[in-house]
Design a protein around this motif. Sequence first.
Motif, PDB file in Angstrom:
ATOM      1  N   PRO A  96       0.797  -1.242   0.116  1.00 15.28           N
ATOM      2  CA  PRO A  96       0.062  -0.098   0.122  1.00 15.28           C
ATOM      3  C   PRO A  96       0.950   1.197  -0.109  1.00 15.28           C
ATOM      4  O   PRO A  96       0.389   2.197  -0.670  1.00 15.28           O
ATOM      5  N   ILE A  97       1.829   1.307   0.578  1.00 12.22           N
ATOM      6  CA  ILE A  97       2.885   2.358   0.589  1.00 12.22           C
ATOM      7  C   ILE A  97       3.221   2.763  -0.847  1.00 12.22           C
ATOM      8  O   ILE A  97       3.397   3.808  -1.170  1.00 12.22           O
ATOM      9  N   ASP A  98       3.589   1.786  -1.533  1.00  9.48           N
ATOM     10  CA  ASP A  98       4.119   1.813  -2.899  1.00  9.48           C
ATOM     11  C   ASP A  98       2.929   2.533  -3.819  1.00  9.48           C
ATOM     12  O   ASP A  98       3.232   3.318  -4.651  1.00  9.48           O
ATOM     13  N   THR A  99       1.767   2.013  -3.275  1.00 10.44           N
ATOM     14  CA  THR A  99       0.688   2.501  -4.144  1.00 10.44           C
ATOM     15  C   THR A  99       0.333   3.953  -3.900  1.00 10.44           C
ATOM     16  O   THR A  99       0.215   4.803  -5.064  1.00 10.44           O
ATOM     17  N   VAL A 100       0.609   4.428  -2.726  1.00 11.25           N
ATOM     18  CA  VAL A 100       0.387   5.736  -2.557  1.00 11.25           C
ATOM     19  C   VAL A 100       1.441   6.760  -3.088  1.00 11.25           C
ATOM     20  O   VAL A 100       1.068   7.717  -3.409  1.00 11.25           O
ATOM     21  N   CYS A 101       2.680   6.331  -3.087  1.00 17.87           N
ATOM     22  CA  CYS A 101       3.678   6.807  -3.586  1.00 17.87           C
ATOM     23  C   CYS A 101       3.571   6.789  -5.059  1.00 17.87           C
ATOM     24  O   CYS A 101       3.795   8.167  -5.635  1.00 17.87           O
ATOM     25  N   ARG A 102       3.012   5.903  -5.581  1.00 15.26           N
ATOM     26  CA  ARG A 102       2.470   6.119  -7.254  1.00 15.26           C
ATOM     27  C   ARG A 102       1.370   7.154  -7.428  1.00 15.26           C
ATOM     28  O   ARG A 102       1.611   7.956  -8.411  1.00 15.26           O
ATOM     29  N   PRO A 164      -5.553   4.042  12.832  1.00 13.13           N
ATOM     30  CA  PRO A 164      -5.861   5.491  12.393  1.00 13.13           C
ATOM     31  C   PRO A 164      -4.622   6.377  12.325  1.00 13.13           C
ATOM     32  O   PRO A 164      -4.450   7.186  11.347  1.00 13.13           O
ATOM     33  N   LEU A 165      -4.097   6.417  13.263  1.00 10.10           N
ATOM     34  CA  LEU A 165      -2.768   6.914  13.390  1.00 10.10           C
ATOM     35  C   LEU A 165      -1.660   6.670  12.426  1.00 10.10           C
ATOM     36  O   LEU A 165      -1.103   7.323  11.898  1.00 10.10           O
ATOM     37  N   LEU A 166      -1.547   5.261  12.289  1.00  8.90           N
ATOM     38  CA  LEU A 166      -0.495   4.703  11.647  1.00  8.90           C
ATOM     39  C   LEU A 166      -0.622   5.386   9.748  1.00  8.90           C
ATOM     40  O   LEU A 166       0.017   5.466   9.316  1.00  8.90           O
ATOM     41  N   ALA A 167      -2.181   4.918   9.728  1.00  9.98           N
ATOM     42  CA  ALA A 167      -2.681   5.445   8.496  1.00  9.98           C
ATOM     43  C   ALA A 167      -2.429   6.936   8.232  1.00  9.98           C
ATOM     44  O   ALA A 167      -1.689   7.320   7.029  1.00  9.98           O
ATOM     45  N   GLU A 168      -2.541   7.856   9.046  1.00  5.28           N
ATOM     46  CA  GLU A 168      -2.370   9.343   8.898  1.00  5.28           C
ATOM     47  C   GLU A 168      -1.042   9.789   8.839  1.00  5.28           C
ATOM     48  O   GLU A 168      -0.737  10.513   7.844  1.00  5.28           O
ATOM     49  N   VAL A 169      -0.149   9.065   9.692  1.00  7.86           N
ATOM     50  CA  VAL A 169       1.208   9.346   9.734  1.00  7.86           C
ATOM     51  C   VAL A 169       1.962   8.830   8.364  1.00  7.86           C
ATOM     52  O   VAL A 169       2.747   9.656   7.808  1.00  7.86           O
ATOM     53  N   ALA A 170       1.722   7.674   7.947  1.00  9.81           N
ATOM     54  CA  ALA A 170       2.205   7.217   6.779  1.00  9.81           C
ATOM     55  C   ALA A 170       1.967   8.011   5.429  1.00  9.81           C
ATOM     56  O   ALA A 170       2.828   8.572   4.586  1.00  9.81           O
ATOM     57  N   ALA A 171       0.534   8.340   5.449  1.00 12.64           N
ATOM     58  CA  ALA A 171       0.183   9.343   4.224  1.00 12.64           C
ATOM     59  C   ALA A 171       0.730  10.489   4.352  1.00 12.64           C
ATOM     60  O   ALA A 171       1.224  11.190   3.379  1.00 12.64           O
ATOM     61  N   SER A 172       0.933  11.115   5.665  1.00 15.78           N
ATOM     62  CA  SER A 172       1.515  12.458   5.731  1.00 15.78           C
ATOM     63  C   SER A 172       2.921  12.471   5.293  1.00 15.78           C
ATOM     64  O   SER A 172       3.678  13.377   4.622  1.00 15.78           O
ATOM     65  N   ALA A 173       3.709  11.290   5.642  1.00 18.59           N
ATOM     66  CA  ALA A 173       4.986  11.167   5.152  1.00 18.59           C
ATOM     67  C   ALA A 173       5.351  11.138   3.904  1.00 18.59           C
ATOM     68  O   ALA A 173       6.270  11.567   3.171  1.00 18.59           O
ATOM     69  N   VAL A 174       4.484  10.311   3.049  1.00 18.21           N
ATOM     70  CA  VAL A 174       4.422  10.375   1.714  1.00 18.21           C
ATOM     71  C   VAL A 174       4.374  11.572   1.083  1.00 18.21           C
ATOM     72  O   VAL A 174       5.247  12.229   0.234  1.00 18.21           O
ATOM     73  N   VAL A 175       3.325  12.435   1.595  1.00 15.36           N
ATOM     74  CA  VAL A 175       3.088  13.844   1.015  1.00 15.36           C
ATOM     75  C   VAL A 175       4.233  14.583   1.367  1.00 15.36           C
ATOM     76  O   VAL A 175       4.533  15.447   0.527  1.00 15.36           O
ATOM     77  N   LEU A 198      12.718  12.243  -6.181  1.00 12.96           N
ATOM     78  CA  LEU A 198      11.340  11.663  -5.788  1.00 12.96           C
ATOM     79  C   LEU A 198      11.498  10.145  -5.235  1.00 12.96           C
ATOM     80  O   LEU A 198      11.104   9.928  -4.354  1.00 12.96           O
ATOM     81  N   ASP A 199      12.013   9.471  -6.164  1.00 17.02           N
ATOM     82  CA  ASP A 199      12.369   8.180  -5.572  1.00 17.02           C
ATOM     83  C   ASP A 199      13.292   8.008  -4.710  1.00 17.02           C
ATOM     84  O   ASP A 199      12.821   7.007  -3.922  1.00 17.02           O
ATOM     85  N   HIS A 200      14.216   8.660  -4.506  1.00 19.36           N
ATOM     86  CA  HIS A 200      15.105   8.658  -3.305  1.00 19.36           C
ATOM     87  C   HIS A 200      14.519   9.016  -1.802  1.00 19.36           C
ATOM     88  O   HIS A 200      14.343   8.186  -1.026  1.00 19.36           O
ATOM     89  N   ALA A 201      13.507   9.892  -2.095  1.00 17.72           N
ATOM     90  CA  ALA A 201      12.698  10.538  -1.058  1.00 17.72           C
ATOM     91  C   ALA A 201      11.639   9.394  -0.566  1.00 17.72           C
ATOM     92  O   ALA A 201      11.487   8.934   0.728  1.00 17.72           O
ATOM     93  N   PHE A 202      10.968   8.553  -1.531  1.00 21.50           N
ATOM     94  CA  PHE A 202      10.302   7.602  -1.376  1.00 21.50           C
ATOM     95  C   PHE A 202      10.718   6.322  -1.026  1.00 21.50           C
ATOM     96  O   PHE A 202      10.341   5.731   0.123  1.00 21.50           O
TER      97      PHE A 202
END
Length: 257
Positions: A96-102, A164-175, A198-202
Amino acid sequence: MQYVPCMAQPVKSVRPQSSTQRLKMRRQLAAAAMELFATRGYAATTVDDIAAAAGVARRTFFRHFRSKEEAIFPDHDDTLERAEAVLSAAPDHENPIDTVCRGIKEVMKMYAASPAVSVERYKLTREVPALREREIASVARYERLFTRYLLAQFDESSHNGDEPLLAEVAASAVVTAHNHVLRRWLRRDGQGDVEAELDHAFAIVRRTFGTVPALAGRTPVPAAVASSHGEVLVTVARTDAPLSEVMRTIERALHGG
């Protein structure tokens, strides 16, 4: 009194704009707004000024934007839809993290498609607080989209109350990673290999969140096992696993980590 029959006049139907026509008009209005903000100043520019410069009526402006602050961000609605489409079409095996990065890469594509325009827009948002607030509101929409997506990926058997915390923090990290790279690129006037940055940051985000146990990670983490005699190293990984993750796993196994 005589009544003269009147022939009913056919009602003209208004054909809805295609998505291409809609986006073209939004960009036309945005270009006019940016030009006026740069020459007259943001405070001195009105919606009527923008509509006139774009050669359309005031009501046309309000069919596309609710305010002049929105007018310099013509692509965010369409980009949000494309990001959502990436999430909806994600393959079952993808983490899912890869999906959000895409998904967030759709935003970078939007900026990279017109570097000169993006740089000028960035300068304007730095100078005008109202535009900066509008930009922040746009970013928040992406974060909410990604948070909802990640939250839906949790394995039902792993609920511990922190989802909810993990999802929000992970989404925020990607953005945040995306925006960090984007700002640096804009400050360089759109020069440099922004995709590689961008790939390096991801990759950094994936190292932190890509193996969170609570997330239903669909891509198994690469495994590497060394023999007790130190002669053989066996590595098992999916063909679509990130190469950087595979190499880190091998390095840890070689050094007994």
